[in-house]
Motif scaffolding. Structure first.
Motif, mmCIF file in Angstrom:
data_model
loop_
_atom_site.group_PDB
_atom_site.id
_atom_site.type_symbol
_atom_site.label_atom_id
_atom_site.label_comp_id
_atom_site.label_asym_id
_atom_site.label_seq_id
_atom_site.Cartn_x
_atom_site.Cartn_y
_atom_site.Cartn_z
ATOM 1 N N SER A 1 -28.194 -3.279 -0.431
ATOM 2 C CA SER A 1 -26.772 -2.543 -0.968
ATOM 3 C C SER A 1 -25.845 -3.624 -1.098
ATOM 4 N N ASP A 2 -25.715 -4.534 -0.043
ATOM 5 C CA ASP A 2 -24.981 -5.669 0.065
ATOM 6 C C ASP A 2 -24.843 -6.573 -1.041
ATOM 7 N N VAL A 3 -26.034 -6.975 -1.488
ATOM 8 C CA VAL A 3 -26.111 -7.841 -2.911
ATOM 9 C C VAL A 3 -25.686 -6.974 -3.929
ATOM 10 N N ALA B 1 -22.182 -7.043 -4.105
ATOM 11 C CA ALA B 1 -21.577 -8.303 -4.508
ATOM 12 C C ALA B 1 -21.763 -8.564 -6.045
ATOM 13 N N VAL B 2 -22.792 -7.916 -6.651
ATOM 14 C CA VAL B 2 -23.092 -8.121 -8.100
ATOM 15 C C VAL B 2 -21.929 -7.089 -8.566
ATOM 16 N N ILE B 3 -21.920 -5.890 -8.181
ATOM 17 C CA ILE B 3 -20.643 -4.985 -8.708
ATOM 18 C C ILE B 3 -19.200 -5.535 -8.717
ATOM 19 N N ARG B 4 -18.996 -6.269 -7.483
ATOM 20 C CA ARG B 4 -17.578 -6.780 -7.381
ATOM 21 C C ARG B 4 -17.284 -7.819 -8.381
ATOM 22 N N GLN B 5 -18.270 -8.432 -9.300
ATOM 23 C CA GLN B 5 -17.877 -9.603 -10.285
ATOM 24 C C GLN B 5 -17.720 -8.734 -11.538
ATOM 25 N N ALA B 6 -17.976 -7.401 -11.767
ATOM 26 C CA ALA B 6 -18.186 -6.473 -13.146
ATOM 27 C C ALA B 6 -16.726 -6.386 -13.614
ATOM 28 N N ALA B 7 -16.506 -6.330 -14.774
ATOM 29 C CA ALA B 7 -15.403 -5.658 -15.460
ATOM 30 C C ALA B 7 -15.527 -4.172 -15.534
ATOM 31 N N LEU B 8 -16.631 -3.827 -15.588
ATOM 32 C CA LEU B 8 -16.881 -2.241 -15.504
ATOM 33 C C LEU B 8 -18.282 -1.924 -15.108
#
Length: 164
Positions: free
Chosen positions: A47-49, A52-59
């Motif tokens: 879930s941490d990874v 981290a992926v979601i943190r970079q998302a625009a949406l």
């Protein structure tokens, strides 16, 4: 395609169904004209990874509960494709039901499909940060934890456990 220069990152969630998200996302990618713009993250990451992926998302467009929780946790704009009560309950408690599209009856008739697509376009074209939802969720969690600690302390005193 509203954002032709953006990549679509598919983040499968693990579940116990015979056709898992990863397999389904691979099938979906085949329907895209620009397959190279679709990235599928393996479903083996923590879930941490994933956050981290979601943190970079625009949406974040999610149909799984945890993907929406992670978007809220990161303050990322999201659209919830809801098909069960727990998603609706989460968004109701945070005052964010306007970001939810109920997909249980989306294909019952053309009007329902058109309405859902229009709502999706409106949300995708008017991105709204999830910072307020994140702050509200954090406040609710802190209040619950404070009440839990009070409950434990009261129980310890009532039962004579004052040694720890």
């Amino acid at each position: 395609e509203l954002y032709p220069k953006h990549k679509i990152v598919m983040l499968p969630q693990t579940n116990n169904q015979t056709r898992n998200d990863y397999q389904y996302f691979r099938e979906l990618r085949e329907t895209f004209s620009r397959k190279e713009s679709v990235v599928i993250i393996p479903d083996t990451y923590s879930s941490d990874v994933q956050q981290a992926v979601i943190r970079q998302a625009a949406l974040m467009v999610g149909a799984r509960y945890h993907s929406i929780v992670f978007a809220i946790n990161q303050g990322i704009p999201f659209i919830s494709l809801s098909y069960e009560h727990k998603m609706a309950g989460l968004l109701e408690s945070l005052g964010e039901t306007d970001r939810m599209i109920d997909i249980t009856n989306i294909f019952t008739d053309n009007a329902a499909t058109d309405q859902a697509c229009e709502h999706f376009r409106d949300l995708a074209c008017n991105l709204k940060s999830a910072d307020a939802a994140r702050a509200k969720a954090k406040g609710m969690a802190n209040n619950c934890f404070t009440e839990f600690i009070k409950l434990i302390n009261n129980d310890r005193v009532q039962n004579g456990h004052t040694d720890c």
